[in-house]
Motif scaffolding. Structure first.
Motif, mmCIF file in Angstrom:
data_model
loop_
_atom_site.group_PDB
_atom_site.id
_atom_site.type_symbol
_atom_site.label_atom_id
_atom_site.label_comp_id
_atom_site.label_asym_id
_atom_site.label_seq_id
_atom_site.Cartn_x
_atom_site.Cartn_y
_atom_site.Cartn_z
ATOM 1 N N MET A 1 0.826 -1.084 0.012
ATOM 2 C CA MET A 1 -0.163 0.071 -0.095
ATOM 3 C C MET A 1 0.979 1.458 -0.049
ATOM 4 N N GLY A 2 0.315 2.445 -0.799
ATOM 5 C CA GLY A 2 1.107 3.724 -0.452
ATOM 6 C C GLY A 2 1.183 4.241 0.869
ATOM 7 N N PHE A 3 2.067 5.310 0.995
ATOM 8 C CA PHE A 3 2.059 5.985 2.332
ATOM 9 C C PHE A 3 0.738 6.621 2.777
ATOM 10 N N ALA A 4 0.069 7.264 1.666
ATOM 11 C CA ALA A 4 -0.997 7.979 2.129
ATOM 12 C C ALA A 4 -2.207 7.127 2.335
ATOM 13 N N THR A 5 -2.084 5.908 1.799
ATOM 14 C CA THR A 5 -3.306 5.071 2.098
ATOM 15 C C THR A 5 -3.118 4.402 3.456
ATOM 16 N N VAL A 6 -1.978 4.073 3.966
ATOM 17 C CA VAL A 6 -1.890 3.675 5.142
ATOM 18 C C VAL A 6 -2.120 4.574 6.294
ATOM 19 N N ARG A 7 -1.622 5.907 6.120
ATOM 20 C CA ARG A 7 -1.869 6.961 7.079
ATOM 21 C C ARG A 7 -3.231 7.107 7.223
ATOM 22 N N THR A 8 -4.018 7.035 5.870
ATOM 23 C CA THR A 8 -5.355 7.357 6.173
ATOM 24 C C THR A 8 -6.217 6.217 6.867
ATOM 25 N N ILE A 9 -5.785 4.954 6.604
ATOM 26 C CA ILE A 9 -6.272 3.760 7.443
ATOM 27 C C ILE A 9 -6.064 4.047 8.894
ATOM 28 N N VAL A 10 -4.604 4.036 9.314
ATOM 29 C CA VAL A 10 -4.446 4.303 10.732
ATOM 30 C C VAL A 10 -5.260 5.606 11.377
ATOM 31 N N LYS A 11 -5.226 6.719 10.777
ATOM 32 C CA LYS A 11 -6.074 7.821 11.248
ATOM 33 C C LYS A 11 -7.522 7.462 11.539
ATOM 34 N N ASP A 12 -8.300 6.830 10.467
ATOM 35 C CA ASP A 12 -9.531 6.491 10.696
ATOM 36 C C ASP A 12 -9.680 5.581 11.895
ATOM 37 N N THR A 13 -8.623 4.516 11.856
ATOM 38 C CA THR A 13 -8.887 3.479 12.863
ATOM 39 C C THR A 13 -8.736 4.070 14.269
ATOM 40 N N VAL A 14 -7.860 5.078 14.625
ATOM 41 C CA VAL A 14 -7.522 5.721 15.989
ATOM 42 C C VAL A 14 -8.925 6.276 16.440
ATOM 43 N N ILE A 15 -9.403 7.116 15.396
ATOM 44 C CA ILE A 15 -10.508 7.926 15.624
ATOM 45 C C ILE A 15 -11.822 6.928 15.988
ATOM 46 N N VAL A 16 -11.897 5.916 15.150
ATOM 47 C CA VAL A 16 -12.901 4.918 15.404
ATOM 48 C C VAL A 16 -12.900 4.313 17.088
ATOM 49 N N ILE A 17 -11.486 3.902 17.137
ATOM 50 C CA ILE A 17 -11.640 3.403 18.485
ATOM 51 C C ILE A 17 -11.909 4.156 19.435
ATOM 52 N N TRP A 18 -11.618 5.470 19.607
ATOM 53 C CA TRP A 18 -11.864 6.281 20.731
ATOM 54 C C TRP A 18 -13.547 6.599 20.451
ATOM 55 N N ASP A 19 -13.981 6.837 19.474
ATOM 56 C CA ASP A 19 -15.391 7.122 19.536
ATOM 57 C C ASP A 19 -16.238 5.899 19.813
ATOM 58 N N ARG A 20 -15.780 4.513 19.479
ATOM 59 C CA ARG A 20 -16.778 3.552 19.895
ATOM 60 C C ARG A 20 -16.454 3.050 21.185
ATOM 61 N N LEU A 21 -15.304 3.264 21.994
ATOM 62 C CA LEU A 21 -14.955 2.563 23.153
ATOM 63 C C LEU A 21 -15.062 3.609 24.320
ATOM 64 N N GLN A 22 -15.011 4.786 24.050
ATOM 65 C CA GLN A 22 -14.994 5.854 25.234
ATOM 66 C C GLN A 22 -16.081 5.551 26.073
ATOM 67 N N ALA A 23 -17.208 5.566 25.663
ATOM 68 C CA ALA A 23 -18.546 5.565 26.480
ATOM 69 C C ALA A 23 -18.446 4.503 27.315
ATOM 70 N N ALA A 24 -17.888 3.078 26.790
ATOM 71 C CA ALA A 24 -17.987 2.020 27.549
ATOM 72 C C ALA A 24 -16.559 1.976 28.485
ATOM 73 N N GLU A 25 -15.456 2.281 28.111
ATOM 74 C CA GLU A 25 -14.353 2.124 28.841
ATOM 75 C C GLU A 25 -13.842 3.489 29.604
ATOM 76 N N MET A 26 -14.264 4.420 29.315
ATOM 77 C CA MET A 26 -13.941 5.671 30.075
ATOM 78 C C MET A 26 -15.204 6.711 30.235
ATOM 79 N N PRO A 27 -16.369 6.161 30.724
ATOM 80 C CA PRO A 27 -17.426 7.016 30.756
ATOM 81 C C PRO A 27 -17.238 8.116 31.876
ATOM 82 N N ILE A 28 -18.027 9.054 31.986
ATOM 83 C CA ILE A 28 -18.205 10.017 33.116
ATOM 84 C C ILE A 28 -18.709 9.466 34.161
ATOM 85 N N PRO A 29 -18.095 9.226 35.382
ATOM 86 C CA PRO A 29 -18.656 8.481 36.443
ATOM 87 C C PRO A 29 -19.847 9.391 37.029
#
Length: 286
Positions: A1-29
């Motif tokens: 894969m090209g550099f720009a393609t990998v960069r986009t995949i990684v960037k999208d992945t870390v954003i999704v990890i935060w968006d999907r897991l924050q409410a379950a793993e780091m909720p406001i007490p």
């Protein structure tokens, strides 16, 4: 894969990890969660009514374009600041990511959304209550080092000048509790080695990466409790003697209410009332 393609995949992945897991793993007490956190701090760190340990971690990044000295520090590198509050299990309760390295920890926390919610009583923190075994009423508090402001809900050590025995005891017990956030940062860096070097991406992307690993940190500790470190009492004694030697103190003068609350905790910690109980240590070691 090209550099720009990998960069986009990684960037999208870390954003999704935060968006999907924050409410379950780091909720406001909520009210009950804050109480549970305080109970664990009292059992493991011998500090009553503590609901979190606060500190900042400086994450190295490459110099952002046209950033000047905003991200530059005295150590000669550029960085962004991860401001975090950890519970007694070394899990992150709240994080604030992206502040300039050139800002002080005290200034960063005062500009954060967390601090504004804290001062406006919008964090669902329980009402002040009695210190266990006493008739002394104090609020639930966060513990921090000298770089942070002293307030009714945030305790910091007494200044190192003219310390009495009572103040030294208070500083030791606060250091005992505050160590949990340092252990959290240590576990985070050992599991995610990218934090040990310079993150070679744009500052915004770097912040997304750090947020993702913080929420993954909580997920792993929730599933693998044996990773939570053990802190020995001997190490805590050494740590208390060497704590805060190079920390820039926050220059903001605390209010009378905050100083009265700190004095109440200090009085409680003086033996025999607040003596650390004998028996197997519940502290965990990094």
């Amino acid at each position: 894969m090209g550099f720009a393609t990998v960069r986009t995949i990684v960037k999208d992945t870390v954003i999704v990890i935060w968006d999907r897991l924050q409410a379950a793993e780091m909720p406001i007490p909520d009210h009950d969660k804050w109480t549970s956190i305080a109970d664990k701090f009292f059992a493991r760190c011998d500090f009553p009514l503590c609901i979190g340990a606060l500190d900042g971690k400086h994450v190295k990044i490459k110099a952002p374009p046209n950033s000047g000295s905003k991200y530059f520090n005295y150590k000669g590198h550029h960085a962004v600041v991860l401001m975090a509050i950890a519970d007694a299990d070394c899990k992150f309760i709240v994080i604030d990511m992206g502040a300039y390295e050139s800002n002080s920890d005290g200034g960063i926390i005062q500009d954060s959304a967390f601090y504004k919610l804290l001062n406006s009583n919008n964090l669902n923190i329980p009402e002040p209550t009695f210190i266990p075994g006493t008739n002394t009423t104090v609020p639930f508090v966060f513990v921090a080092d000298e770089a942070f402001p002293l307030s009714p809900n945030m305790m910091r050590p007494f200044p190192r000048r003219e310390l009495t025995d009572e103040k030294r005891i208070f500083n030791y017990r606060l250091s005992n509790a505050r160590r949990q956030v340092e252990c959290a940062f240590g576990i985070l860096s050992s599991m995610w080695r990218i934090l040990l070097g310079t993150i070679e991406v744009h500052d915004t992307f770097a912040c997304d990466i750090v947020k993702a690993v913080c929420v993954l940190h909580n997920m792993i500790l929730n599933k693998e409790e044996e990773r939570i470190p053990f802190i020995s009492n001997d190490e805590l004694a050494v740590e208390a003697r060497t704590r805060n030697n190079d920390l820039p103190a926050c220059n903001r003068r605390p209010g009378n209410e905050a100083m009265i609350i700190r004095d109440k905790f200090m009085s409680y910690f003086v033996p025999p009332l607040g003596k650390i109980t004998d028996g197997p240590s519940l502290h965990r070691e990094c």
